[in-house]
Design a protein around this motif. Structure first.
Motif, PDB file in Angstrom:
ATOM      1  N   LEU A 148      -9.206  -1.455   0.907  1.00  0.00           N
ATOM      2  CA  LEU A 148      -8.133  -1.636  -0.254  1.00  0.00           C
ATOM      3  C   LEU A 148      -8.454  -2.700  -0.940  1.00  0.00           C
ATOM      4  O   LEU A 148      -8.723  -3.851  -0.644  1.00  0.00           O
ATOM      5  N   TYR A 175       2.295   2.134   3.792  1.00  0.00           N
ATOM      6  CA  TYR A 175       1.273   3.061   3.585  1.00  0.00           C
ATOM      7  C   TYR A 175       1.933   4.657   3.268  1.00  0.00           C
ATOM      8  O   TYR A 175       1.487   5.291   3.737  1.00  0.00           O
ATOM      9  N   HIS A 231       0.801  -1.046  -0.052  1.00  0.00           N
ATOM     10  CA  HIS A 231      -0.076  -0.088   0.134  1.00  0.00           C
ATOM     11  C   HIS A 231       0.854   1.235   0.058  1.00  0.00           C
ATOM     12  O   HIS A 231       1.530   1.476   1.017  1.00  0.00           O
ATOM     13  N   ALA A 248      -2.169   2.754  -4.547  1.00  0.00           N
ATOM     14  CA  ALA A 248      -3.422   3.194  -4.692  1.00  0.00           C
ATOM     15  C   ALA A 248      -3.758   4.743  -4.051  1.00  0.00           C
ATOM     16  O   ALA A 248      -3.788   4.712  -2.753  1.00  0.00           O
ATOM     17  N   LYS A 302       1.002   5.392  -1.594  1.00  0.00           N
ATOM     18  CA  LYS A 302      -0.077   6.462  -1.947  1.00  0.00           C
ATOM     19  C   LYS A 302       0.674   7.186  -3.006  1.00  0.00           C
ATOM     20  O   LYS A 302       0.006   8.081  -3.651  1.00  0.00           O
ATOM     21  N   GLU A 344      -8.096   2.397  -2.695  1.00  0.00           N
ATOM     22  CA  GLU A 344      -8.540   2.247  -1.569  1.00  0.00           C
ATOM     23  C   GLU A 344      -9.832   3.280  -1.250  1.00  0.00           C
ATOM     24  O   GLU A 344      -9.777   4.369  -1.560  1.00  0.00           O
ATOM     25  N   HIS A 396     -11.942   2.821   5.354  1.00  0.00           N
ATOM     26  CA  HIS A 396     -11.148   2.333   4.021  1.00  0.00           C
ATOM     27  C   HIS A 396     -10.976   1.172   3.810  1.00  0.00           C
ATOM     28  O   HIS A 396     -10.887   0.344   4.833  1.00  0.00           O
TER      29      HIS A 396
END
Length: 254
Positions: free
Chosen positions: A76, A162, A12, A35, A14, A63, A74
């Protein structure tokens, strides 16, 4: 790519740019799941393809922010064919994920007010494929609770950086004991509960990462959030956006 003995995936991320790719290769990742927030699936796919290579696989994902701003959860999803908007009820999103055969992950469970709860994990046990048990934004008590949830409810684990900042990429990753050379391979790995190990750094670097990411989180939830709510107009992933052809107009939460 890895020889198939162990494939390292940051599940994951961003942000995606040259610095992210350089860092991912430097720390030995084989793949990252890209994502970003409030970005439509076709755009995510296009950007992922542009940065993907034989050395580093970039896997597109969404997400989805289910519910309203005050009660958003949230989720995913990896392997979507049709776009799914934000701001729809969780039951509608989960039904869409099931229909499309996507791998469904629970990031940062019970963290703040933006995550799936124990009740949600029980309700959607037939849809969710894995629970995140370590997240750099978490305090130790949050990670402990996440591990407890995964073990108690018999969910396979995963972790991710993340990363909202390039420097965070790879601080945590999931190592799968199977070849992963495509988006479909990763979907299969999650849905078939392939053996894996969760890897993360608990030292000084992890603490620096946590501090930086938490500072970014504060920014996202103050000035940036205000901009999205009051200044920028309709989100590209809002269910009433023209891109969704009216499919979700009746279930939009606002």
């Amino acid at each position: 790519m890895s020889d198939g003995v162990e494939v390292r995936v940051d599940c994951h991320v961003k942000v995606l740019n040259d610095a992210v790719v350089e860092r991912a290769k430097r720390v030995g990742l084989d793949a990252i799941v890209y994502a970003p927030h409030f970005t439509r699936l076709p755009e995510i796919r296009e950007r992922a393809a542009a940065y993907s290579s034989d050395e580093l696989l970039i896997i597109p994902a969404r997400e989805v922010f289910t519910g309203s701003w005050r009660d958003r959860k949230h989720v995913l999803a990896i392997g979507l064919e049709d776009p799914v908007p934000d701001f729809i009820p969780i039951e509608v999103a989960m039904a869409e994920f099931d229909r499309q055969g996507a791998a469904v992950l629970a990031p940062h469970p019970e963290f703040a007010t933006v995550s799936l709860t124990e009740s949600d994990l029980r309700t959607y046990a037939k849809t969710i494929d894995a629970v995140e048990i370590f997240n750099p934004k978490h305090f130790p008590s949050h990670n402990q609770r996440a591990r407890e949830l995964a073990e108690m409810l018999s969910y396979p684990p995963f972790t991710s950086s993340y990363a909202h900042l390039p420097s965070s990429v790879g601080v945590a990753y999931t190592a799968f004991e199977t070849p992963i050379e495509s988006e479909d391979d990763l979907v299969d790995a999650f849905e078939e509960r392939v053996a894996r190990r969760v890897v993360h750094n608990n030292g000084a670097r992890r603490l620096r990462t946590s501090a930086g990411e938490l500072a970014h989180l504060c920014y996202e939830n103050t000035w940036k959030k205000a901009d999205r709510l009051f200044l920028s107009g309709i989100e590209p992933t809002h269910p009433s956006h023209i891109a969704y052809n009216g499919r979700f107009d009746d279930v939009a939460v606002y």
